[in-house]
Structure formats: C-alpha cells, structure tokens
Design an enzyme around this catalytic site. Structure first.
Site, PDB file in Angstrom:
ATOM      1  N   GLU B 172      -6.972 -35.079  21.919  1.00 30.02           N
ATOM      2  CA  GLU B 172      -6.551 -34.287  23.081  1.00 30.02           C
ATOM      3  C   GLU B 172      -6.765 -32.819  22.756  1.00 30.02           C
ATOM      4  OE1 GLU B 172      -2.866 -35.510  24.832  1.00 30.02           O
ATOM      5  OE2 GLU B 172      -2.570 -33.589  25.843  1.00 30.02           O
ATOM      6  N   ARG B 173      -7.463 -32.152  23.663  1.00 26.14           N
ATOM      7  CA  ARG B 173      -7.817 -30.739  23.465  1.00 26.14           C
ATOM      8  C   ARG B 173      -8.650 -30.540  22.201  1.00 26.14           C
ATOM      9  NH1 ARG B 173      -7.069 -30.483  28.624  1.00 26.14           N
ATOM     10  NH2 ARG B 173      -4.941 -30.890  29.230  1.00 26.14           N
ATOM     11  N   GLU B 296       6.677 -32.822  29.854  1.00 29.51           N
ATOM     12  CA  GLU B 296       5.440 -33.328  30.444  1.00 29.51           C
ATOM     13  C   GLU B 296       5.375 -34.851  30.445  1.00 29.51           C
ATOM     14  OE1 GLU B 296       2.422 -29.652  29.673  1.00 29.51           O
ATOM     15  OE2 GLU B 296       2.458 -31.165  28.111  1.00 29.51           O
ATOM     16  N   ARG B 329      10.060 -30.030  19.169  1.00 28.64           N
ATOM     17  CA  ARG B 329       9.378 -29.008  19.968  1.00 28.64           C
ATOM     18  C   ARG B 329      10.260 -28.461  21.093  1.00 28.64           C
ATOM     19  NH1 ARG B 329       4.540 -30.261  22.620  1.00 28.64           N
ATOM     20  NH2 ARG B 329       3.071 -28.761  21.786  1.00 28.64           N
ATOM     21  N   ASP B 370       1.801 -21.458  27.627  1.00 28.11           N
ATOM     22  CA  ASP B 370       1.083 -22.504  26.885  1.00 28.11           C
ATOM     23  C   ASP B 370      -0.209 -21.994  26.267  1.00 28.11           C
ATOM     24  OD1 ASP B 370       0.481 -24.925  25.801  1.00 28.11           O
ATOM     25  OD2 ASP B 370      -0.101 -25.878  27.682  1.00 28.11           O
ATOM     26  N   GLU B 392       4.592 -22.440  16.486  1.00 30.64           N
ATOM     27  CA  GLU B 392       3.477 -23.335  16.805  1.00 30.64           C
ATOM     28  C   GLU B 392       2.347 -22.507  17.403  1.00 30.64           C
ATOM     29  OE1 GLU B 392       4.339 -26.998  18.933  1.00 30.64           O
ATOM     30  OE2 GLU B 392       2.362 -26.993  19.875  1.00 30.64           O
ATOM     31  N   GLU B 398      -8.179 -24.595  23.448  1.00 35.26           N
ATOM     32  CA  GLU B 398      -7.999 -25.212  24.765  1.00 35.26           C
ATOM     33  C   GLU B 398      -8.203 -24.206  25.895  1.00 35.26           C
ATOM     34  OE1 GLU B 398      -4.135 -26.989  25.229  1.00 35.26           O
ATOM     35  OE2 GLU B 398      -4.433 -27.458  27.334  1.00 35.26           O
ATOM     36  N   HIS B 531      -2.966 -18.699  32.921  1.00 40.73           N
ATOM     37  CA  HIS B 531      -2.997 -20.055  33.495  1.00 40.73           C
ATOM     38  C   HIS B 531      -3.886 -20.107  34.746  1.00 40.73           C
ATOM     39  CE1 HIS B 531      -1.706 -24.069  34.656  1.00 40.73           C
ATOM     40  NE2 HIS B 531      -0.934 -24.143  33.598  1.00 40.73           N
ATOM     41  N   TRP B 553       1.786 -26.429  37.447  1.00 42.57           N
ATOM     42  CA  TRP B 553       0.479 -26.803  36.892  1.00 42.57           C
ATOM     43  C   TRP B 553      -0.664 -26.213  37.724  1.00 42.57           C
ATOM     44  CZ3 TRP B 553       1.000 -32.762  35.423  1.00 42.57           C
ATOM     45  CH2 TRP B 553       1.814 -32.867  34.279  1.00 42.57           C
TER      46      TRP B 553
END
Lengths: 712, 712
Positions: B172-173, B296, B329, B370, B392, B398, B531, B553
């Site tokens: 993923e990513r 999510e 997280r 993000d 993190e 991404e 975003h 989103w």
C-alpha cells in the site's frame, strides 16, 4: 589488484540467463580467438546494430577480448555477418540462401580475399541476428569454430510468449514476482530490462509477445495504454519481436460506448476496424490479437448466438488490411454443458473447420483439460485439417510446483509434439500438425503457423522465479523454432550456457532435469490422474476438493474414486472421449488392456485390484509411484549437494533451498493423496511404505489464501 | 586482461545503495590504506561476525585490498573493533564508554603496544557494528582517518521502519514494486536480499521493522505466518534489528474464535496474553505491536465503547512480561465526527495523557492531516507531557510524486523536528518531544522513545523505485538516530556514498536535492493548500474531487475555494484548530498577518486579492508559485544533464528519464490547478504566465485506475 578483481566479479544471481558470456576455458580460448579476430558487420539498421552489439559483447566476454571492428576482411579469423543487401562480402560469396526464408541463416567457414573467415549470412537482418546468437552459442557450449557449415530456418512462423499479466502488475499464475511491464512509468521510462527481455527471446528465435492476460481488460486498447504498448514495441523491434494484445471481446461496449459486441453488428465491426486502424497508426508492425472468448466467464460471440468463427473472423477482417493475425483460443468449456469437459473444445470447434479466415490461428492447449503434469494430446490436433492450429504450452508451472519445484518441461513438450495422431497413418505427429506439414494440401494457402508459451517471466532478479525455470523458457523457445528438437539436447545446451561446460556437472544435471517431470507426475498425479490440486490457487494437493460453482472445477469430478475403483471412464462405456481421436488411437486408448499405463486413469475407471504392468495391484502401484516421485526428489537433492564445488555459491544455495522445499511438498502431495485415496481403497499400504505423516483432516485443513499467482 | 576487466565491472543499478564500496580516489587511497592494514575483530557472536565481515568487505572494496585478520595488534594501521568483553585490546585501553549506552560507540586513534591503531569501541556488540559502519562512512565520504576522536549514541531508542506490505505482496502506497517479503517461500528460502536489507538499515542505526501493513490482516498472527516472521527475525538479529507486527485489533474474533475483541473482556485479554507468549516462544526478541485502531475503517476498542488507552494497555499488558512495546497510532478521525479532521486526533488523545502503560508509545504523524507536501507540526506534539510520543514520518512519497519525482525529504523532516511547540517556552522543539528530553520530568520513568518511517522499499532492483528515493530511506535513518541532524549534511554524505566525492558533482546535486521539496510544495500545494490529489490512488492533481463516502476525503473540504477566496479557516473564526497549539504558536498561526506564509491557506480563508509578502495579490502569488515549482524541475533537468560525464550512464539515464516525467507531471499539476482555481478567482493569469495546456474538462477526465500503491 587481485583484491580489487575479487570484489568486482559479477554476482551470479541468474539475471544474465543463458547469456552470461563469461570467459570460456583457457584450453579452448586460444583456438576460438583465432576464429574471432575481427567483426565485419554493418549497423545501418536497428536489427543490424543489435546483431553487431551482441557479437561484440558476447565475444568480448567469452574470449576476454573484443574483436576489432572492420568494414572488410583484413585478416584471418574474421567474422562476417549480414545479408546480401547489408554486406558486400556476403553478396560476393554467392551463398545459396533460398531455403532460409526470412528468418533463417547459415554459418559457414569460408575464405575471403585469401583470409580464413566465418560468415553468418541470411536473407533478412533478423536472420543474421539469429545466426549471431547461434554463433555465440557454439562458443558458450564449448564447440569448435572450425569448418562450420550450418543451416537453420524456423519450422513455425509465430513463436510467441503469452503473458498473463494484469494492468495492476499481478501476473495470473505467475511465480516470479510482479509483471515486468511497468505500465505506470511507460511510455517515458524504458527500463533496460525490456531490452534484455528482447535479447533473451531473440536468442531463442521467439518473435512475438502478447503483453496482457487472456483474461483481459479492455483498457489495454485505449489510447493511453496503446501509447505505452508502442514504447515496448519500439524496444523490441530491433530484436525481431512484434507485440500482440489480448483483446476483450466486449471492448466495444466497455470502452467503445456501444450497446452490443455482436460480431455481426455493423457498428461493432466498424468499431473493431477503426480500433485496428488506430493501433496500426501507433504500432505499424503490431502482431494482432489473442482472444479468450466464451471461456471461464469471458465474453464472446456466443453471448449473441454467434459462433467462434463469427467472432474470430470479425477481428481477422479488421486486422487483415494490416497483416495482423488473430490467435483464437480453443480452451472453452461450458458452465451449462453436462458433457465431459475433455470433450467440449473438440465438439465446439470441429464443426467450424474451414470456416475461419486465413489470418486466424486456433490456439489449442497441449491437452484437453488444462496444462496438467501429464495429459494425452488434445484430440483437436489432426481433427481440423482445414484450420491452422497453434500449440499453447504453459511455461509457468501452475500445476507443476510453482517456482520452487525443479521440473524441466522439455520432456512434456517433446511428448506432446511427438504424439502420433495417426489421422494420416503412423507418423502424423502433433509437431506436423503445428508446422502445417501434415495438412499442407488442405490448409488455406495463406496460412501461418504458430506456437505459444504462457510465460514464466516476472520481476524477480532471475526472471523466472528459480534458476531452473529459466530452462523452461529456453526449451519452449527452442522447440517453437523446431518442434522436432530433442528435450535432452536442449537441456544439455542450456546447462552449458547457464552454468558450466564441466562434464562432471553437465552430465548429472541433465540427468536430473530429464527425470524431473516424470517425478512430478509421480508425486502429484500418477497413472493418468489429473486436476487434483488445491482450489483456486492450485498450490499443493486437493484430491478432496468438491462442491463449489461447477463440478468440472473439482477434483472428485476427475478422479471419481469410490470403493469400487478410481479413474474417469472416457471409453465407449463412459464419456467416449476416446472417439474424438483417430480410430487407431481411439482403439488403443479405449482398451483398458492396451492403453499406455501413464493414461490408465485418464481413460478408464479401474478397480483397486486391477493388475498393472509391474504385477502390482493398482492400489499398490499408485502408492509405489507416489513414493517413487518423492524418492526422485531426494536423489536430486543428493546430486545437487555433490555438485557444490562445481557451481557458484549463490545459485547453488538457492537451488539447494528450493530442492528442500520441493522434497517437503512432494512428501505432502504423496502423503495427502494416499491418506485420501485410502479412504476409498480400504487397503493397507504395501509392505515397506511409510504411512502419511499426518491425518487426512490435517491435510484438508491447510489453507493458503495468499499463495502466489491466484487468478483474482 | 583489460578487456576482461571491462566486462566484469559491476553494473551501477543502484542495488548496492550507499554501500557500494567502490575504490576511493587514488590520491587518498595510500594514506587510508596505512590506517587499515589489519583488522582485529572477534567473531564469537553473530553481531561480531557481521561487523567483521562488513569491515572486510568495505575496506576491501574501498581500498582495493582487504585488511589482514589478526588476533592482536601487530603493526601500524590496525583497526580494532569490539567491546571490553569481546576484545582484550579494548579492555586494556580503559576507554570511557559510560555515555555511549547499549548502542553508542567511539572511534579513536590510539597507540597499542607501540603501534598506531584505530579503535572502534562500544559497550555492546551492536554499538561496535554501528561504529564499523561509521568508520567505513568516513572513507566513503572522502574523510581522513587521521587523529580520529568521535563519539556517537542514538538520541531515540526505537528507530523503526513501517512496511505497509500486504500478505499478497502488494505494498500500500508502495512505488518500488512488490513487497520484498516472499511470504510464500518463507520460512525455508531466506533470500539474500533480506541480509542486504538488514545491512542497509544497520548502517543507519535503524533497529526495528514492522513487517506488515497497519491496515492489517489477522493471519499475520497465525502460527504459519509467525514461523515465517521468525525466519526473518533470524536473518535480522545479527544486525540489531527486531521485528514487530501490525496487530489487527479484531484478531481474537477472526483467528481466535471469540465473539468479541472488547479489550476489557477477560477472554480477549487472555487470548492476547497467550498470543504474546506464543510469539515470544517463536521469536524471543520480538519487538511488539503496531496498531491502527478505529481509524479509516479499522476495528478498535471504540467498537466496544472503550478508549484507545484501554486498547493499547491490554496489548501492553500482554507484551510487558516479554519486554515488548505497543506503538499505538494517533492517526484517527471519525466518520461520524463533523469537526475539522485536523483537530480530531488531539481531541481524542489528549484526555488520555498519563493513562497509557509505560511500554506504550503513541505514534503521531508529523502533521495533523496526512503526510502532505507541507503541514504545520501536529498539535499533539507537546500536548501529552506524560505520554511518550513517537514520530511517524512517511518515507514513501504517497503525496510527493511517487517514485519518479526527485523530492528529497530531509528538509521536510528537519522542518518538522525543528518546529517549536513553545509548550515550555522557546526551544521546545518537536525533536525534544520525540527524544523525551522536553518532558523528562513528567514522562514515565520506564519510558522509551521512538521514530517510525513508512518504508519506501520494494522488490525493484534499486529498492526504492528510484535512485534519489534511496536518500529518503537514508535521511530517515540518520534523523532517527539524531533528530537534530542537518538535512543538508546528510544529503552531502549520501551523495558522496551513493554517487561520487567529485566536488563538481556533490555541490550541484546537494543543491538540487535541498530545493526539491519546496519545489514539490510549489507545484502541488503552495501557500498551505493541502489534500488536493487524485482520489484513491493519490496520483496527480484532483482539486475538483468532491462527493463520495466522506467529506474529509475530498479536496473541496480542504481548499474551500469560492468566489470570495480560498483556504481553510482554522482560526478562532473558523474551526479554531489553532487553539490546540501552545498560546504563542496559536497566536501566530491564528493571525492572518503573522502566520508564516507557507501555512496561510492551511489556517485561513483569504480573499483572492489578499496582499502577500511579495506584494502580489493572492491569486497572482498562487500562480507564481505553481510556475516556480515547474521551473525548479526544469532547472534540475538542466543541472543533471550537465553532470552526465560525472556519473555512470545507467543511473544517469534513469534519473534523467524520471526528471522528464517529473517535469511533465509538475506542469500537469500547475496547469490543472490553475485551470480549476481560476473558475473561482475569475481573475486573469498574471502577465507572462502561460495558460494551461488543456481545458479543465480534460484534466478532470483523466483516469488512472491502475496507478500503483492504491490501498485496495
């Protein structure tokens, strides 16, 4: 200096395939160097440049010194490469190249202007490139360059890889990592490995590649993807390789905005014609379409009440003005059809013999089920005298242990190609069906011929997932060039090029390879058993698989084991699939006393106490063969262990590790199969046979949801 | 001989990362060789063997001659490596290693028995290994080995990669090919690249790796997969790397057969305790769990009305007897919650400060949304004085151009770590939150510290998808070791090790890298925009994205462009997210006149004619920055073109090709964004600015269903 050299040595990670070009034995080097002192080769075209660069690279690597480039022969030992058109030297030699065709070549020791020389001559540039690879192969396999007089021309016209690669990078039935096509970065980034891919294929004479999965996505035909495909075509063109695409039959609906994909609908026909025109504007030498239609859920002409011929001919008509070919797969069997799956392709296609356009090839798998460890030859071979049939072999080992089992497929291919259909009497081999010679009088004049191999290539460093799986790519290519080749000779050649010319290595490794496929048959599906693998992913044994969406996707459909016996009765008392073969073959296969024992349970349902050729009752023979398969793997491990000093450590370690996995999995196949079938036979294991390591419940409980290559 | 050498040279395909160990300049080689004549290093433990082998390999490669191995110092130029326990020489030197801890080391020029020597000394084997890599780095970066006196110890305890790798091999990513974990062939086949992975990480001081995606699959915790994980742990152990797993919170239901995963349910607690015991029986030095819960769509404690602390503490209690850590997280935001997504993690977690067990780290992304090209520091940093917070970072790009955009993330990491939370007055940097020094008095005594980076590693030959993305792995590791490092110094170091010490190469390339992230901000999301990428795959611009399952989103949620202006009002008149920062910061961010211009539209909704620092109205400044970003990429292409003679052809070609893609895509981002935002601003382009190449409809019509890394 020595220290530095030691650190600069190329890792033997398998990436260079059979084109390693490492220095040949010192003993032979001097003599060979005297036959490669200078290189007389034009580079006025991309194909010429490819040939010249390959010879420079290959001779430089093999002989430790690159040959001098020259426009003409100036000394003894020149190598002259080209065609009458590209080389004045060759034009003056007045060689007889009439039988070579467009892709053939000759290699001959000659004298030019008083100098000893070797000439590699062809009618077209591509033939000269093939000849260059052959010349290098002589050196790679330790042969002399003295007094050469060789002629080669391919027996089959289209020698094609089928990549079952999805646009998201997943390779269906791929065990060598992700797809090598980096669609996202194409067309801009042309990864150098695309060139290496083309070199490897050209070295075998492979001249076409279908880039995308037969379970296809219409987006491959959109402008964005065609531009990407065109970039790959550009890279492959200098190596004589044309690109093809799998065409989704319903593409006119999905990307064309039409409401139907009916092949007789004028708008649909127009759409495909326009699409073909568009493709050829982008890729002038586009090869054509591969189509899987009305098979395993794929759309096709039957959705509109039309025939396979209707569908294929529509695409053929669109491609014909551009010289393109349709490869239409005969791998069809119906959800609704209750008849023996093994019979359905024949039933479906034979009535259409003679109804396909001249630029259609019907692509037939070697057997009637699906690339099993062993199948009798497909009954379509020989049964369509007016239609060119193309062989489809599987190179990727979907049913033969994925990447970790050492299984050389040469004997499987050879067995299929040498199988005698008897349709025109003894000697009517499948090879002669494929190369068109058997039905030369009834086939269309404009016919082509072809052989396809489902690729085992992925992004893994060694391309094929394991070092020995490279041999399967290799043997496919060599057999497509000449379907009457010997699997053993090709194994010998491959081992020498890939590993070593050391006789103490070559001999045992070729032996190991030659028996490896029979061993897999033994530990997976002995005596004609078939389709017994785990559901979906096809990893490991699953003889207990039953239920689910359709009976002919289960194991019990095929083995039909019960208290009274085991095997699928395809004789006249059963499905009568034998009747699809020529009478001489049908008689043999249909008679439980005469059928070759390796096909016994393919064609017959036989009681557990049936006396086999060894004298053992069937159950005992079955167990004996399972065990024999495992024992062969153990023997391979021992052989390989003993060769440690004769091969680089890196490749030795991986092969040794994989053989360990193979032994574990062969044992698993044997034990699970015996545990399962014993519930039917009710018989004890023969004396000396070890019982399964676990209970049948244990084997049935194993789950592998992320086994690679699953066709999601 | 020369011919042979030329063909044996290692291809520069990037596989060797910054550990190429190619010969250093002849000018320096003689002097350096005199400092590496013999190697005195024990190999009684796996870690000792790793250090010794690395030095032998590295010195052999760099100096052209491997040092002699010796048990004691016998000549000038010895290199002595080890600990008091492993080396009598070091024990006799009585070095002060008190401040080095378990992982630190010192490197010092000393005399031993009358001979000049260099000692690499540590308290534990792993420190000596880290020192060995540092010593090699001195040579790799062209530094002298004279009069060394260096001391290093990590400022952060857990320096961890997070692999978002699924069991089916999809990352993923991920933009560097498939996962490097070949789960199917594990535990039997231990690919040598696992060792190279461990070497690369150890060379940076990375000491942990989470093998599986935070969007996790409970099967990773089943015996079959634990056995595979254990094999990887075996390979990594000699390099000081512990393995961790992402734990799916609902695993007790999915693989445990329980009906609940309620963290206060005794059966659930027992299940996790038993699972932890089982894991540690298999992997005695297992690191612990990473958990994405109630985020999510992932399951979590809130599904049962419990808190994040309840969930984390249950797992912490299971791991505590074995010394394991929970990394929990803080990336949470609720589907139901109408509040500004940027505020939700703070709102959720701050009330639980002080309620987490001592072996829990709360893992916080650098910003509150993000991993955008630029975000202000996350308001949680400094806001939980009783809870160790772990940084993190995302290494995989991404939101920063996938693998093809040259964007060096060092400046992003440095900006985040140097950001001043002001919670204890000026100088209360995020770095000091992370390393525990800011709240040393309020944090639990048993606390640990940590930094995580979401890996950019895949099966691509160069590991990271591009040569320059290797620098992001590198800078993450170096900054995790010391969060106050300089991004520029690390870039300089990386360029020297990866490419060349040629000053005419190093200077321009470091400059290029240092400006590259700002350029990406400019052409993607200038002035605090965020975003705005394509939906789902996050490839390319998508400022028009709206609708779908949830407002936060979409792009329109974030940019809020209208006729009256653009930007997200997070000041007191808006969502008041600024109030989550310390007052001094809140005052600055909340004031449209004082907010740093790079965060203008992050915190404020501003009219199109707002006067910016340059004097230009906002619309003009926006367009100016988009164009500036594209221009920077053009400049990078020019710079790189001019360096062709100073770098190998293979890497030069790939970087050049990728820069071409980056320029095309930067232009695409600029043009699409301008075309879209102009529909709101209604203003003409400033003088001299080129109009978008296509219409807005064209940009909106582009579809990329198979862009890599999508989180399916």
């Amino acid at each position: 200096m020595l220290g530095l050299l030691a650190f600069a040595v190329q890792a033997e990670d398998g990436h260079d395939l059979w084109m390693r070009y490492v220095p040949i034995d010192a003993a032979n080097a001097a003599a060979s160097r005297s036959h490669a002192t200078e290189l007389v080769a034009a580079d006025a075209t991309p194909v010429q440049s490819a040939a010249r660069a390959e010879l420079a690279r290959g001779l430089g690597g093999l002989l430790g010194v690159a040959p001098a480039m020259s426009d003409t022969v100036t000394r003894d030992g020149a190598v002259v490469v080209g065609t009458r058109a590209s080389s004045r030297v060759i034009a003056r030699l007045r060689l007889d190249t009439r039988q070579l065709g467009a892709e053939g070549y000759l290699i001959r020791s000659v004298r030019v202007d008083g100098h000893a020389a070797t000439v590699i001559a062809a009618n077209e540039d591509i033939g000269a490139l093939y000849g260059a690879f052959h010349f290098l192969r002589l050196l790679q396999t330790g042969q002399s360059l003295e007094n050469l007089d060789l002629r080669e021309a391919p027996r089959v016209k289209l020698r094609v890889l089928n990549h079952w690669d999805n646009l998201d990078g997943h390779v269906e039935r791929g065990y060598a990592g992700a797809s090598i096509w980096d669609w996202h970065k194409l067309p801009d980034w042309r990864d150098p490995r695309y060139t290496d891919y083309a070199r490897a294929n050209a070295s075998l004479g492979i001249n076409g590649t279908v880039l995308n999965n037969v379970n296809s996505n219409a987006l491959s035909l959109t402008p964005m993807y065609l531009e990407k495909t065109a970039a790959l075509a550009d890279v492959f063109r200098p190596y004589g390789i044309r690109v093809y695409l799998s065409a989704r039959f319903s593409a006119p609906i999905e990307i064309g905005g039409l409401e139907t994909a009916d092949p007789l609908d004028p708008a649909v026909r127009r759409w495909w014609k326009d699409k073909a025109d568009e493709i050829y504007r982008t890729i002038p030498d586009f090869g054509g379409f591969l189509v899987k239609a009305n098979s395993e859920g794929q759309p096709g002409p039957q959705d509109y009440g039309r025939t396979h011929a209707d569908g294929a001919n529509m695409l053929a008509d669109a491609l014909a003005p551009h010289g393109g070919t349709v490869m239409w797969r005969a791998f069809v069997y119906s959800h609704e059809e209750p008849d023996d799956r093994a019979k359905q392709a024949y039933t479906e296609f034979v009535p259409h013999d003679g109804r396909f356009r001249g630029n259609v090839l019907v692509q037939v798998k070697n057997g009637a089920i699906d690339f099993q460890p062993r199948e009798p030859f497909h009954p379509l071979f020989g049964a369509m005298p007016k239609t060119p049939l193309m062989m489809e072999f599987q190179i990727t080992k979907e049913y033969l242990g994925f990447a970790t089992h050492l299984v050389y497929l040469g004997p499987l291919y050879e067995e299929a190609l040498k199988a005698d259909t008897r349709v025109r009497g003894p000697g009517s081999t499948v090879a002669k069906v494929i190369d068109g010679s058997l039905h030369g009088d009834t086939l269309p004049k404009s016919r082509t011929t072809g052989m396809a191999g489902v690729a085992n290539i992925g992004a893994d460093r060694n391309w094929s997932g394991s070092h020995f799986d490279q041999a399967n790519w290799y043997v496919f290519g060599r057999m497509a060039w000449n379907p009457e080749s010997s699997a053993r000779a090709i194994a010998d050649e491959w081992v020498r090029m890939t590993f070593s010319n050391d006789a103490a290595f070559v001999g045992p490794v070729v032996e190991m390879m030659m028996g490896s496929r029979e061993a897999a048959v033994d530990y997976m599906t002995p005596l004609g058993l078939h389709h017994l693998m785990g559901r979906g992913h096809h990893y490991g044994p699953g003889p207990w698989v039953e239920g689910g969406p359709r009976a002919d996707w289960t194991s019990v459909y095929y083995h039909r084991a019960s208290r009274d016996g085991i095997g699928f009765d395809r004789s006249a008392t059963g499905s009568n699939a034998v009747a699809q073969y020529a009478p001489a073959v049908a008689d043999e296969f249909g008679d439980v006393e005469r059928v070759p024992e390796e096909f016994l349970l393919w064609f017959h349902h036989v009681p557990w106490d049936h006396r086999t050729a060894s004298g053992r009752p069937l159950w005992d023979e079955l167990v004996h063969r399972y065990t024999r398969g495992v024992d062969y793997v153990k023997k391979m491990r021992g052989t390989w262990q003993g060769l440690e000093s004769r091969v680089d450590a890196e490749r030795h370690a991986q092969v040794a590790s994989f053989l360990g996995i193979q032994e574990k999995e062969a044992q698993w196949w044997r034990d699970a199969s015996i545990a399962y079938f014993q519930t039917f036979s009710g018989r004890p294991l023969p004396e000396g046979e070890a019982p399964p390591a676990h209970s049948l419940e244990y084997y049935e409980s194993l789950q592998f949801p992320y086994a690679p290559g699953d066709g999601k």
